[in-house]
Design a protein around this motif. Structure first.
Motif, PDB file in Angstrom:
ATOM      1  N   LYS A  55       0.806  -1.234   0.000  1.00 51.51           N
ATOM      2  CA  LYS A  55       0.000   0.000   0.000  1.00 51.51           C
ATOM      3  C   LYS A  55       0.834   1.277   0.000  1.00 51.51           C
ATOM      4  N   LYS A  56       1.968   1.250  -0.690  1.00 56.60           N
ATOM      5  CA  LYS A  56       2.812   2.431  -0.806  1.00 56.60           C
ATOM      6  C   LYS A  56       2.593   3.081  -2.173  1.00 56.60           C
ATOM      7  N   THR A  57       2.695   4.401  -2.222  1.00 55.65           N
ATOM      8  CA  THR A  57       2.673   5.144  -3.476  1.00 55.65           C
ATOM      9  C   THR A  57       4.120   5.223  -3.949  1.00 55.65           C
ATOM     10  N   VAL A  58       4.373   4.835  -5.201  1.00 58.99           N
ATOM     11  CA  VAL A  58       5.740   4.615  -5.671  1.00 58.99           C
ATOM     12  C   VAL A  58       6.130   5.569  -6.803  1.00 58.99           C
ATOM     13  N   PHE A  59       7.284   6.209  -6.606  1.00 57.74           N
ATOM     14  CA  PHE A  59       7.908   7.029  -7.643  1.00 57.74           C
ATOM     15  C   PHE A  59       9.288   6.450  -7.907  1.00 57.74           C
ATOM     16  N   ILE A  60       9.595   6.196  -9.169  1.00 61.70           N
ATOM     17  CA  ILE A  60      10.871   5.617  -9.559  1.00 61.70           C
ATOM     18  C   ILE A  60      11.762   6.734 -10.101  1.00 61.70           C
ATOM     19  N   HIS A  61      12.975   6.833  -9.557  1.00 65.61           N
ATOM     20  CA  HIS A  61      13.941   7.806 -10.097  1.00 65.61           C
ATOM     21  C   HIS A  61      14.584   7.139 -11.308  1.00 65.61           C
ATOM     22  N   VAL A  62      14.050   7.424 -12.488  1.00 65.85           N
ATOM     23  CA  VAL A  62      14.436   6.704 -13.702  1.00 65.85           C
ATOM     24  C   VAL A  62      15.902   6.904 -14.088  1.00 65.85           C
ATOM     25  N   ASP A  63      16.524   8.000 -13.688  1.00 70.74           N
ATOM     26  CA  ASP A  63      17.940   8.236 -14.010  1.00 70.74           C
ATOM     27  C   ASP A  63      18.845   7.239 -13.290  1.00 70.74           C
ATOM     28  N   LEU A  64      18.368   6.668 -12.191  1.00 70.26           N
ATOM     29  CA  LEU A  64      19.193   5.803 -11.351  1.00 70.26           C
ATOM     30  C   LEU A  64      18.956   4.315 -11.586  1.00 70.26           C
ATOM     31  N   ILE A  65      18.104   3.960 -12.531  1.00 73.57           N
ATOM     32  CA  ILE A  65      17.807   2.557 -12.814  1.00 73.57           C
ATOM     33  C   ILE A  65      18.785   2.055 -13.874  1.00 73.57           C
ATOM     34  N   GLU A  66      19.622   1.097 -13.478  1.00 72.85           N
ATOM     35  CA  GLU A  66      20.638   0.568 -14.392  1.00 72.85           C
ATOM     36  C   GLU A  66      19.981  -0.141 -15.572  1.00 72.85           C
ATOM     37  N   GLY A  67      20.527   0.093 -16.764  1.00 72.79           N
ATOM     38  CA  GLY A  67      20.040  -0.560 -17.970  1.00 72.79           C
ATOM     39  C   GLY A  67      18.850   0.128 -18.610  1.00 72.79           C
ATOM     40  N   LEU A  68      18.382   1.222 -18.019  1.00 79.78           N
ATOM     41  CA  LEU A  68      17.238   1.956 -18.557  1.00 79.78           C
ATOM     42  C   LEU A  68      17.742   3.186 -19.283  1.00 79.78           C
ATOM     43  N   ARG A  69      17.395   3.317 -20.532  1.00 85.15           N
ATOM     44  CA  ARG A  69      17.787   4.503 -21.291  1.00 85.15           C
ATOM     45  C   ARG A  69      16.787   5.613 -21.050  1.00 85.15           C
TER      46      ARG A  69
END
Length: 187
Positions: A55-69
């Motif tokens: 039940k958490k609201t989630v924000f992903i810091h996309v700059d810090l995800i390895e392998g993600l352009r």
């Protein structure tokens, strides 16, 4: 009032997690909004799923995800396969792609001098993120100034170590704060 603003006002302490150990601790915390600052394209879907199951609201810091352009396909992947509530990025292109896909977007800016402040304001006004995370979050004068200039919800992050830092940032006009300090997740 938009949904993100309501969420931030009701839950002004955001847990920022950097590893699986902090992931396990956040499940037991009072923090209902989580900024995920780690992972790779293989692990991030499961991290997000576990947070949502708790039940958490989630924000992903996309700059810090390895392998993600940081391109439109990468942001589309995040929306379709990771399924966070929103994204965080320092890159205006990622915020632009997220906005186009109808995601909540948080532009993270580092204010280290007057030029970075001026550039940050221009980018915010051009790209129109749903909220802005100002770093360092202990920069109350900057938060107050930025709040008047951009009329966008401000999240203070970085170097927030105690309750006074939280209160100072909120008093300066931040709507919420993000922190890795686990004791503050309980406020």
């Amino acid at each position: 009032m938009n949904m993100l603003r309501e969420m931030l006002m009701e839950n002004p302490i955001i847990a920022a997690i950097r590893d699986n150990k902090e992931l396990e601790k956040v499940f037991k915390s009072k923090a209902s909004i989580v900024f995920v600052l780690y992972g790779d394209i293989l692990t991030i879907p499961k991290i997000c799923q576990r947070l949502k199951e708790n039940k958490k609201t989630v924000f992903i810091h996309v700059d810090l995800i390895e392998g993600l352009r940081g391109d439109s396909a990468g942001i589309k992947y995040v929306k379709e396969y990771v399924k966070p509530d929103g994204i965080i990025s320092t890159k205006t292109s990622n915020i632009k792609y997220g906005n186009a896909l109808g995601m909540y977007t948080i532009q993270r800016i580092f204010v280290i001098d007057s030029l970075s402040l001026k550039t940050g304001i221009k980018n915010i006004l051009d790209i129109k993120p749903n909220a802005v995370e100002v770093m360092p979050g202990v920069a109350s004068k900057i938060i107050s100034f930025l709040n008047k200039e951009v009329r966008t919800d401000i999240i203070a992050g970085g170097l927030i170590k105690n309750k006074k830092d939280v209160m100072d940032s909120l008093a300066a006009g931040a709507i919420a704060i993000s922190t890795t300090e686990q004791e503050l997740w309980e406020l």
